[in-house]
Motif scaffolding. Structure first.
Motif, mmCIF file in Angstrom:
data_model
loop_
_atom_site.group_PDB
_atom_site.id
_atom_site.type_symbol
_atom_site.label_atom_id
_atom_site.label_comp_id
_atom_site.label_asym_id
_atom_site.label_seq_id
_atom_site.Cartn_x
_atom_site.Cartn_y
_atom_site.Cartn_z
ATOM 1 N N GLU A 204 0.818 -1.206 0.000
ATOM 2 C CA GLU A 204 0.000 0.000 0.000
ATOM 3 C C GLU A 204 0.851 1.254 0.000
ATOM 4 O OE1 GLU A 204 -3.835 -1.917 2.404
ATOM 5 O OE2 GLU A 204 -2.170 -0.967 3.496
ATOM 6 N N ARG A 206 3.800 1.467 -1.385
ATOM 7 C CA ARG A 206 4.366 1.580 -2.742
ATOM 8 C C ARG A 206 3.390 2.230 -3.711
ATOM 9 N NH1 ARG A 206 6.790 -4.087 -2.173
ATOM 10 N NH2 ARG A 206 4.888 -4.823 -3.176
ATOM 11 N N THR A 207 2.118 1.977 -3.553
ATOM 12 C CA THR A 207 1.141 2.484 -4.519
ATOM 13 C C THR A 207 0.507 3.800 -4.074
ATOM 14 O OG1 THR A 207 -0.538 1.054 -3.495
ATOM 15 C CG2 THR A 207 0.625 0.202 -5.435
ATOM 16 N N HIS A 210 3.593 6.671 -3.035
ATOM 17 C CA HIS A 210 4.830 6.476 -3.774
ATOM 18 C C HIS A 210 5.743 7.690 -3.714
ATOM 19 C CE1 HIS A 210 7.430 6.329 -7.406
ATOM 20 N NE2 HIS A 210 7.561 5.068 -7.019
ATOM 21 N N ASP A 241 10.690 -2.481 -3.188
ATOM 22 C CA ASP A 241 9.938 -3.097 -4.292
ATOM 23 C C ASP A 241 9.952 -4.623 -4.204
ATOM 24 O OD1 ASP A 241 9.193 -0.690 -5.373
ATOM 25 O OD2 ASP A 241 10.818 -0.623 -6.849
ATOM 26 N N ALA A 245 4.118 -7.657 -0.798
ATOM 27 C CA ALA A 245 3.143 -6.571 -0.751
ATOM 28 C C ALA A 245 2.381 -6.520 0.568
ATOM 29 C CB ALA A 245 2.170 -6.692 -1.913
#
Length: 294
Positions: A204, A206-207, A210, A241, A245
């Motif tokens: 979450e 990462r998206t 960001h 990365d 996730a």
């Protein structure tokens, strides 16, 4: 056969104690009385994809009461000072003292408390959790220990590294202590501050966050580089990365379980270094302030 003391038989310390004991080493765990009684009676049960499922018999005590070759310090940074009462300097003598804590400031603290020539900087990369007293679950596909010291001859470190390697850990001994400490802290601070601030998984972050992730990594990399550590923000982002996730930082898990946060040891350490080198770190500072106030 090497004799070890493990201060703090939680997720990390319990795993180390059990794995080393299974491989024939004498191990004494230092903990509170209720934990001591449990470990003496039932040992440590491990469930692990790397080390297998097994139970290891270990000794336990509330205070170190015997000579050992090395002491692993595996408490939380928030309880380190209190925990060190279980590791009195006369009992430690010239045994190696190997902390496996988050952060960097504890190394200097331990060199003031014990023989500075016997304190080895250590870093462990593993996901390991104490799910109940004496029960450890280790579910990461990696278990790596890095050891280095500016004050201890490599020849004194090598037997410990060999024991850990023989027990199944990946062991790194070819880097300097500043590099290993800042390499861990750079990744840890980036993930811990962001996942905890937003109550979010790594995926979450990462998206949904960001840009903040990139800014945080760049600022921490700059502080690390000025402190003598790695300065590659892209390397930090690559590790983020590669992380699963649904992963959560240990700081976020502490928040969810109502435990004290290692905010000063992680975020505070970055900010103290930033101030010392005159490096602005506004995103990091904002994250620490939000967590400190919330």
């Amino acid at each position: 056969m090497t004799s070890y003391a493990v201060l703090g038989p939680g997720g990390v310390g319990g795993l180390l104690a059990a794995v080393l004991a299974r491989h024939g080493h004498e191990v004494v765990c230092l903990a509170r009385e209720e934990t001591v009684e449990h470990l003496r009676e039932d040992g440590i049960r491990v469930r692990s994809g790397i080390f297998g499922d097994f139970t290891a018999a270990v000794d336990a005590a509330t205070v170190l009461d015997r000579s050992v070759d090395a002491c692993f310090v595996a408490t939380k940074a928030t309880s380190l000072r209190e925990a060190l009462t279980r590791l009195p300097r006369p009992a430690v003598g010239n045994a190696l003292v190997i902390p496996l804590l988050n952060g960097i400031d504890h190394v200097a603290m331990l060199r003031r408390a014990y023989d500075p020539g016997s304190v080895v900087a250590g870093v462990i990369h593993v996901e390991s959790t104490r799910v109940s007293p004496g029960t450890i679950e280790q579910d990461s596909p990696f278990a790596r220990v890095s050891l280095a010291s500016d004050t201890t001859p490599a020849g004194r470190i090598r037997p410990v590294a060999d024991d850990l390697s023989a027990a199944g850990f990946e062991v790194v001994t070819d880097a300097d202590e500043t590099t290993i400490l800042w390499s861990k802290l750079s990744f840890l601070a980036t993930t811990a501050l962001l996942t905890t601030r937003h109550r979010a998984t790594v995926g979450e972050v990462r998206t949904a966050h960001h840009d903040e992730l990139v800014a945080t990594a760049r600022q921490i990399a700059a502080v690390s580089g000025a402190s003598g550590g790695p300065s590659d923000a892209d390397a930090i982002l690559a590790l983020v990365d590669a992380f699963r996730a649904d992963g959560k930082s240990s700081m976020l898990r502490d928040l969810e379980n109502g435990r004290p946060l290692e905010l000063d040891a992680i975020g505070g350490a970055v900010l103290r270094a930033a101030d010392a080198h005159g490096i602005p770190a506004p995103t990091v500072r904002s994250l620490v302030a939000a967590l400190d106030g919330g």
